[in-house]
Design a protein around this motif. Sequence first.
Motif, mmCIF file in Angstrom:
data_model
loop_
_atom_site.group_PDB
_atom_site.id
_atom_site.type_symbol
_atom_site.label_atom_id
_atom_site.label_comp_id
_atom_site.label_asym_id
_atom_site.label_seq_id
_atom_site.Cartn_x
_atom_site.Cartn_y
_atom_site.Cartn_z
ATOM 1 N N LEU A 190 0.925 -1.102 -0.114
ATOM 2 C CA LEU A 190 -0.036 -0.021 0.156
ATOM 3 C C LEU A 190 0.991 1.152 0.062
ATOM 4 O O LEU A 190 1.397 1.723 1.159
ATOM 5 C CB LEU A 190 -0.980 0.054 1.278
ATOM 6 N N ASN A 191 1.405 1.704 -1.104
ATOM 7 C CA ASN A 191 2.185 2.723 -1.403
ATOM 8 C C ASN A 191 1.550 4.229 -1.477
ATOM 9 O O ASN A 191 0.928 4.624 -2.388
ATOM 10 C CB ASN A 191 2.780 2.407 -2.679
ATOM 11 N N PHE A 192 1.269 4.882 -0.307
ATOM 12 C CA PHE A 192 0.709 6.103 -0.291
ATOM 13 C C PHE A 192 -0.782 5.921 -0.445
ATOM 14 O O PHE A 192 -1.550 6.717 -1.318
ATOM 15 C CB PHE A 192 1.154 7.192 -0.732
ATOM 16 N N THR A 193 -1.422 4.888 0.134
ATOM 17 C CA THR A 193 -2.975 4.303 -0.129
ATOM 18 C C THR A 193 -3.782 4.440 1.254
ATOM 19 O O THR A 193 -4.875 5.147 1.059
ATOM 20 C CB THR A 193 -2.794 3.138 -0.642
ATOM 21 N N LEU A 194 -3.332 3.996 2.097
ATOM 22 C CA LEU A 194 -4.028 3.633 3.295
ATOM 23 C C LEU A 194 -4.619 5.185 3.710
ATOM 24 O O LEU A 194 -5.566 5.320 4.562
ATOM 25 C CB LEU A 194 -3.358 3.120 4.535
ATOM 26 N N GLN A 195 -3.780 6.283 3.621
ATOM 27 C CA GLN A 195 -4.180 7.661 3.970
ATOM 28 C C GLN A 195 -5.540 8.250 3.543
ATOM 29 O O GLN A 195 -6.060 9.055 3.901
ATOM 30 C CB GLN A 195 -2.819 8.598 3.935
ATOM 31 N N LEU A 226 -7.153 13.469 2.295
ATOM 32 C CA LEU A 226 -5.925 12.716 2.880
ATOM 33 C C LEU A 226 -5.741 12.878 4.504
ATOM 34 O O LEU A 226 -5.526 14.038 5.013
ATOM 35 C CB LEU A 226 -4.600 13.129 2.228
ATOM 36 N N LEU A 227 -6.177 12.018 5.282
ATOM 37 C CA LEU A 227 -6.060 11.949 6.765
ATOM 38 C C LEU A 227 -5.016 11.142 7.360
ATOM 39 O O LEU A 227 -5.134 9.815 6.997
ATOM 40 C CB LEU A 227 -7.380 11.694 7.142
ATOM 41 N N THR A 228 -4.076 11.760 8.006
ATOM 42 C CA THR A 228 -2.783 10.993 8.385
ATOM 43 C C THR A 228 -3.071 10.417 9.698
ATOM 44 O O THR A 228 -3.673 10.849 10.929
ATOM 45 C CB THR A 228 -1.605 11.861 8.411
ATOM 46 N N VAL A 284 3.954 -0.733 3.628
ATOM 47 C CA VAL A 284 3.026 0.581 3.869
ATOM 48 C C VAL A 284 3.901 1.734 3.698
ATOM 49 O O VAL A 284 4.643 2.154 4.863
ATOM 50 C CB VAL A 284 2.035 0.470 4.815
ATOM 51 N N SER A 285 3.447 2.542 2.784
ATOM 52 C CA SER A 285 4.046 3.870 2.682
ATOM 53 C C SER A 285 3.177 4.915 2.987
ATOM 54 O O SER A 285 1.958 4.841 2.463
ATOM 55 C CB SER A 285 4.929 4.290 1.623
#
Length: 247
Positions: free
Chosen positions: A131-136, A206-208, A162-163
Amino acid sequence: MHRSDNIFSKPIAHVGDFRFDQQVVEVFPDMIQRSVPGYATILEVIGQLTAQYHQANSRLYDLGCSLGAATLAMRRNVRLGGCEIIGVDNSQPMIERCRSHLAAFRSDTPVTLQCTNLQDVQISRASVVVLNFTLQFIDPKERDQLIAAIYQGMLPGSILIVSEKVHFGDTDIQSLINDLHLDFKRANGYSELEISQKRTAIENVLLTDTAEQHIERFKTAGFAHAQAWFQCFNFLSFVAIKGSSDD
C-alpha cells in the motif's frame, strides 16, 4: 511524455476535494516526484523486498496501484514461478493508464488489474502486499479492519509494505517538519498559490495517522514484526512481516 503539474497554478474560485481523475493522471508522475521526498528510493526498495520475500505460486498485491509504479517494481523482481500480481485502484483513469504502462514492459509474470475499492478485495495466498501512499485515503474507521483482512490473506513469512504521510504528536516537531516539507515543495518549483490550493483540496481527503498508530495497527492485526524502514520529513514507509506458521 508526462506533463508538468500545474493543476493549482491559477486561482480557483472554489477548490473542491482532490480526486484521482483524468486531469491528475496526466500529471501524476511529476506531482508525486515534486511532492513526496524519497519516492524513488521507496520504489527501489519495494523491488528489493519483493525479490527477497515473494514465494513461488503466490500472489502479490499492489493496493492503490495508481499508474503502476510499485506494480512494475514488483514485476521486475519476481524470479519464482507461479506468481501473479494483482493491482487494485478505484480510479478508472488510473487503471487505464496503468494498463498501458504495464504493456510497455515484457514479463512472464501476469498482472490482473481491478477497478474497485480496496475494502472489497479478497486477499488470498499473498506473499507481498504493498500500500504505497494508499491507506491515508481510506476512511480512518476502516483502516484497522483492512489491515486485519490483509493479514488473514497472507502466507506465513510474507511481507506488507505500507508507505504513508504521517503527523506527529509533538506540535513543535509537527510544525518544524511541516515547514521542511513546504520548503521541499518550493524547491521543486511549486508556488505559494499552488501549495495553498493543493492543501485545501486534500485536507479532507488525505487523513494521516501517527507512526505509532501504524505500528500498533500492524501488531494488533497479528504481524510478528513491524518497523518503519524509511523516513524523510513526514513521509514514512513501514514493513510488517507475518510470522512463520510455527511461531
